[in-house]
Structure formats: C-alpha cells, structure tokens
Scaffold this active site. Structure first.
Site, mmCIF file in Angstrom:
data_model
loop_
_atom_site.group_PDB
_atom_site.id
_atom_site.type_symbol
_atom_site.label_atom_id
_atom_site.label_comp_id
_atom_site.label_asym_id
_atom_site.label_seq_id
_atom_site.Cartn_x
_atom_site.Cartn_y
_atom_site.Cartn_z
ATOM 1 N N GLY A 244 0.755 -1.242 0.000
ATOM 2 C CA GLY A 244 0.000 0.000 0.000
ATOM 3 C C GLY A 244 0.782 1.287 0.000
ATOM 4 O O GLY A 244 0.211 2.366 -0.191
ATOM 5 N N PRO A 279 4.576 -5.066 -0.739
ATOM 6 C CA PRO A 279 4.547 -3.893 -1.618
ATOM 7 C C PRO A 279 4.404 -4.294 -3.086
ATOM 8 O O PRO A 279 5.009 -5.280 -3.521
ATOM 9 C CB PRO A 279 5.914 -3.240 -1.383
ATOM 10 C CG PRO A 279 6.801 -4.384 -1.013
ATOM 11 C CD PRO A 279 5.930 -5.358 -0.254
ATOM 12 N N GLY A 280 3.612 -3.563 -3.813
ATOM 13 C CA GLY A 280 3.493 -3.777 -5.252
ATOM 14 C C GLY A 280 3.963 -2.521 -5.964
ATOM 15 O O GLY A 280 5.099 -2.411 -6.435
ATOM 16 N N ARG A 281 3.079 -1.533 -5.972
ATOM 17 C CA ARG A 281 3.317 -0.276 -6.688
ATOM 18 C C ARG A 281 4.691 0.337 -6.407
ATOM 19 O O ARG A 281 5.382 0.785 -7.323
ATOM 20 C CB ARG A 281 2.225 0.718 -6.277
ATOM 21 C CG ARG A 281 2.207 1.985 -7.082
ATOM 22 C CD ARG A 281 1.226 3.008 -6.461
ATOM 23 N NE ARG A 281 -0.022 2.451 -6.039
ATOM 24 C CZ ARG A 281 -1.142 2.398 -6.777
ATOM 25 N NH1 ARG A 281 -1.146 2.929 -7.971
ATOM 26 N NH2 ARG A 281 -2.246 1.848 -6.306
ATOM 27 N N ARG A 323 -5.636 3.014 -15.874
ATOM 28 C CA ARG A 323 -5.755 3.769 -14.619
ATOM 29 C C ARG A 323 -6.433 5.137 -14.791
ATOM 30 O O ARG A 323 -7.275 5.503 -13.973
ATOM 31 C CB ARG A 323 -4.391 3.914 -13.939
ATOM 32 C CG ARG A 323 -3.721 2.571 -13.632
ATOM 33 C CD ARG A 323 -2.514 2.708 -12.717
ATOM 34 N NE ARG A 323 -2.922 3.044 -11.376
ATOM 35 C CZ ARG A 323 -2.832 4.242 -10.837
ATOM 36 N NH1 ARG A 323 -2.295 5.240 -11.525
ATOM 37 N NH2 ARG A 323 -3.258 4.471 -9.627
ATOM 38 N N CYS A 353 -13.120 3.571 -28.807
ATOM 39 C CA CYS A 353 -14.384 4.272 -29.011
ATOM 40 C C CYS A 353 -15.139 4.468 -27.706
ATOM 41 O O CYS A 353 -16.184 3.852 -27.477
ATOM 42 C CB CYS A 353 -15.227 3.495 -30.011
ATOM 43 S SG CYS A 353 -14.351 3.353 -31.559
ATOM 44 N N TYR A 381 0.444 -1.667 -12.278
ATOM 45 C CA TYR A 381 -0.963 -1.705 -12.679
ATOM 46 C C TYR A 381 -1.169 -1.077 -14.061
ATOM 47 O O TYR A 381 -2.206 -0.491 -14.353
ATOM 48 C CB TYR A 381 -1.851 -1.014 -11.624
ATOM 49 C CG TYR A 381 -1.656 -1.600 -10.243
ATOM 50 C CD1 TYR A 381 -2.119 -2.879 -9.943
ATOM 51 C CD2 TYR A 381 -0.994 -0.891 -9.239
ATOM 52 C CE1 TYR A 381 -1.925 -3.432 -8.693
ATOM 53 C CE2 TYR A 381 -0.789 -1.439 -7.980
ATOM 54 C CZ TYR A 381 -1.261 -2.708 -7.711
ATOM 55 O OH TYR A 381 -1.058 -3.260 -6.467
HETATM 56 N N1 LLP Z 1 -1.503 -6.979 -0.755
HETATM 57 C C1 LLP Z 1 -2.819 -7.095 -1.038
HETATM 58 C C2 LLP Z 1 -3.611 -8.087 -0.318
HETATM 59 C C3 LLP Z 1 -3.393 -6.283 -2.020
HETATM 60 O O1 LLP Z 1 -4.696 -6.393 -2.267
HETATM 61 C C4 LLP Z 1 -2.601 -5.338 -2.723
HETATM 62 C C5 LLP Z 1 -3.176 -4.482 -3.745
HETATM 63 C C6 LLP Z 1 -1.230 -5.268 -2.410
HETATM 64 C C7 LLP Z 1 -0.716 -6.093 -1.416
HETATM 65 C C8 LLP Z 1 -0.298 -4.319 -3.101
HETATM 66 O O2 LLP Z 1 -0.647 -3.001 -2.895
HETATM 67 P P1 LLP Z 1 0.337 -1.830 -3.404
HETATM 68 O O3 LLP Z 1 1.606 -1.930 -2.605
HETATM 69 O O4 LLP Z 1 0.584 -2.036 -4.837
HETATM 70 O O5 LLP Z 1 -0.424 -0.595 -3.134
HETATM 71 N N2 LLP Z 1 -5.252 -1.254 -9.612
HETATM 72 C C9 LLP Z 1 -5.091 -0.238 -8.586
HETATM 73 C C10 LLP Z 1 -4.438 -0.772 -7.350
HETATM 74 C C11 LLP Z 1 -5.160 -1.949 -6.723
HETATM 75 C C12 LLP Z 1 -4.456 -2.528 -5.551
HETATM 76 C C13 LLP Z 1 -5.089 -3.794 -5.116
HETATM 77 N N3 LLP Z 1 -4.421 -4.467 -4.036
HETATM 78 C C14 LLP Z 1 -4.331 0.940 -9.187
HETATM 79 O O6 LLP Z 1 -3.998 0.901 -10.365
HETATM 80 O O7 LLP Z 1 -4.101 1.932 -8.500
#
Ligand code: LLP
Length: 427
Positions: A244, A279-281, A323, A353, A381
């Site tokens: 997050g 962490p993802g993003r 996004r 379109c 994403y």
């Molecule tokens: N762990 C869980 C259980 C999650 O559901 C998520 C993201 C993460 C970790 C990673 O979160 P991050 O570190 O990336 O914030 N498509 C959206 C974001 C959706 C996130 C869903 N869950 C966007 O493009 O902003």
C-alpha cells in the site's frame, strides 16, 4: 520523497532516455505502444526497501498483481524477494519465474478448491485467509490431501487509508478480510482445526497511501489482537503488514521506505516476530513508462468563446493503461524529444471508441504528429490491467539495462486474440 533514488528516465541532450538508451531507439526498434522498464530502477527500489529493514527478521513479498512479468518476478526472486499472490495464475507465474514457494503468501477473498490444492502442493509459506467459510474450506481441502495449511487471518482493522475508494480495502464496509471484532474468536476456531496451523496475522488497508498514520493505526490494532491471542495460548510467528505504500505520480509525498520501515519496526521492538510486507506499486511504479506515438492532432476552433479543446490522439489507449479511465488517475505525460516553440493544452486520448478513453487531461505539450510521448509512472498496474478491448493487441514490454535493451514480452499478434474462438458450423 520519491520511492526510488535511481531516476532512470532522464533528459540527456534534449531527449528522454531510459538509463543509457534513448526512448526513440526503443520506439524505432520495437514500435509503439510499448512499456519500457529500467532494470536499475527495479533493483534500486527493492534494495531501498531491504536497506530500511536491515538487521530485522523480515520478508518482502512483491505483490504480483502490480506487475506479473516473468522477467520482473525473476529479477525480484534473484534479489531474495517473496511474493504475494491472489490467484492460481499468479502462483503458476511465480513458479515459472523461479520464485521460491516457501516465500509465497496467498491473499484474496475467493480462493477456489483448485487454487488451494495447487498452493498446498507447491508448499507455500502462508494462506492469508479472508473469511470463516474460506477457513473451513481450506481445512477440508488440506485434510483430503493429508496436509496442514499454514494460515494468517487477514483482519480488517477498520482504518481509513485516505486513498481512492476503489483502492481502499481496510474499512469495514470493504469486502476484504475478517471483521476485527470477530477475528479473535475465528483464531480460536482455526487453532482447533486439525489441518490448519496458525502462523500469523495479516492486514492490508489499501493502496497508494501517502501518509504513515493509517499504517501505524492499523498495526496498533493488529498488535492488540496479537496480545489478546497470546493470552488464549495462540502465538503468532509473523505479522504481515500488507502493501500500500504510495509513489509520486504528480506532487504526492509518500514516506520514504526507510521512514516507513523504521516506523513499523519501532512498534515491534521487543517482539519476537517476523515482519512481512506486500509492496506492489512502490517497487515497480516509477521503474516503467509507457511509450506512445502521436497519430493525429485535432485542434479545436481557436475562435471558440469557450476554451477550445485540442486533442492529441495517440496510439496507446485505455486498454493499454486503464488507470486514468478507471480511477481518474494522473500520469505525467512528457515529450520524448521536447520541441522549442509554442505549446498547446491537449486532451491526450487513445483510439478506443469511448469518451472515457483518455490518458491525460489539459496537458501542456509542444508536439507534432509522429512525435513520441512517455506516460510516466506506468510500471505498476499498467500492463497488468491491460485488455484487448477494441481487439487491440497488448503492447510489447521492453527491459533496459544500462545501454542494453531487450523484449521481455512480445507484442501480441492480432490472430492470437481470436485463436480460441469458434465459429459454429451451419446446422
Ligand atoms: N496486498 C494485497 C492483499 C493487495 O490487495 C494489494 C493491492 C497489495 C498487497 C499491493 O498493494 P500496493 O503496494 O501495490 O499498493 N489497480 C489499482 C491498485 C489496486 C491494488 C489492489 N491491491 C491501481 O492501479 O491503482
């Protein structure tokens, strides 16, 4: 504060580069639209995170959904990463990329029987269980297989992550996790189940969070639960604080990794627990751009009493980067070879379109048809949410490493898009 120190996409002699490669070379070689990632920026983001956790008992589980490219998963695996998965498909990807199953946590509210079986067969580290019924299903699937399933409950701490409602997950009205109030009782049930082993507690409150306080509030609640469970004889070996942490798209100032890690670790002083992060993003977002070409400029009437609308119609669209259309998200858009002279304000739109097919509103650009644009912060994403809407083949993905560049996913071929379809023969 930016989340990576390596700024891989910089202007050199008036042209935008990815590391040491001009983005125009990438476009000439692989065509547009395409995603371009910087290997150095990916490595740097991961290492910054690690550095903040130096000397602690931790595991960084990259959230695969942010960018499931095998090459990127393989790179993170080689740096010691674990992975947070949410489907059997992501499990298969991590294994195909050489990820260690013992470092996989499995989140998600809808795990099927098959997905549970595949994860138990692979021997993953932990299931992050999101409901009572899922717990019962997991216990019986594990029993059928003669296995013990390691679990955390994903608790929903009911804190406001102060982010976009679509990506906020920690409020009690969200579909995610087990209500905080019922978590203790469910842990007692889990502890009594023969094919379940309680390992940890998990929580994830949302995405693109740019303040520390929601993370710390959530952790306080989780720790009060851990203390309560201890009194019931249930000991918790790991705390998964989820993902997050946000990045800078425009002028956001998310906490630096070191600051975030320090604040979390401070709360855990004196506790003998392993901390896990998802962490993802933050690991991939600013390590990628989407490269696109201006197909047409469609200028509004300059005599218009209202502000005239000018459109830059580019060859990437909402199917490539969803996004902006989905969340009204902002991505900076810059010319790859900026020109001198008068700029105009454009709606940067794609060929799909739909009026919702835009990449950016009101962007001041000095461009001509055929120019290249880089849509920044597209590493997370972006490709993972791309679709084939309008029968558009998904873009190629390119990795840059110093002065080297190579394809990590080829552009899809149109015929692949309907290869699985069947036209019934006339009766
Ligand atoms: N762990 C869980 C259980 C999650 O559901 C998520 C993201 C993460 C970790 C990673 O979160 P991050 O570190 O990336 O914030 N498509 C959206 C974001 C959706 C996130 C869903 N869950 C966007 O493009 O902003």
């Amino acid at each position: 504060m930016k989340t990576t120190d390596v700024n891989a996409f910089t202007l050199k002699n008036g042209a935008l580069f990815a590391e040491n490669v001009p983005l125009s070379t990438i476009a000439d070689t692989y065509h547009t639209p395409c995603y371009v990632y910087s290997k150095a920026a990916l490595i740097d983001a991961f290492q910054q995170f690690q550095l903040g956790l130096l000397g602690t008992n931790h595991l960084i589980c990259f959230a695969v959904k942010a960018n499931p490219s095998l090459a990127i998963l393989n790179l993170f695996a080689s740096l010691g990463a674990g992975f947070d998965i949410v489907s059997g498909g992501e499990l298969a990807r991590v294994l195909a990329a050489g990820g260690n199953p013992q470092k996989i946590v499995f989140s998600g509210v809808g795990k099927s029987h098959e997905e549970m079986r595949a994860a138990l067969n692979a021997g993953i580290l932990c299931f992050n269980v999101e409901s009572e019924n899922e717990l019962h299903r997991l216990n019986s699937v594990a029993a059928e297989m003669g296995k013990i399933a390691p679990i955390s409950l994903r608790v929903n701490p009911n804190v406001d992550a102060k982010t976009h409602p679509y990506i906020s997950t920690g409020l009690k009205n969200n579909k995610f996790g087990v209500a905080f109030e019922s978590a203790a009782q469910l842990y007692e049930q889990a502890a009594a189940m023969p094919n379940i082993a309680v390992h940890g507690v998990d929580c994830h409150i949302g995405s693109q969070i740019t303040e520390l306080s929601p993370f710390l509030d959530a952790l306080d609640r989780v720790l009060s639960l851990v203390d309560h469970l201890e009194t019931k004889g249930i000991s918790i070996a790991h705390i998964d604080v989820g993902g997050g942490i946000g990045i800078t798209y425009a002028d956001e100032t998310p906490p630096a990794f070191a600051e975030y890690a320090k604040a979390i670790m401070q709360k855990l002083v004196g506790r003998n627990v392993k901390v896990m992060f998802e962490p993802g993003r933050a690991l991939v977002g600013n390590a990628g751009v989407m490269l696109t070409k201006v197909e047409y400029l469609k200028m509004g009437n300059l005599d218009d009493a209202d502000k005239p609308k000018h459109f830059a119609i580019v060859d990437a669209a909402m199917n490539d980067l969803m996004r902006p259309a989905l969340y009204d998200a902002y991505h900076e858009i810059v010319a790859v070879e900026p020109r001198d002279g008068e700029a105009h304000t454009y709606e940067v739109v794609g060929p799909v379109c739909e009026s919702g097919d835009f990449l950016g509103h009101d962007r001041l650009l000095n461009i001509q048809e055929g120019d290249l644009l880089a849509v920044k912060s597209a590493g997370a994403y972006g490709m993972s949410m791309a679709s084939n809407y309008n029968t558009r083949a998904r873009a190629a993905e390119i990795m840059v490493d110093g002065d080297q560049h190579y394809v990590i996913r080829a552009r899809e071929k149109i015929e692949d898009l309907f290869a699985l379809e069947i036209v019934p023969s006339p009766r």
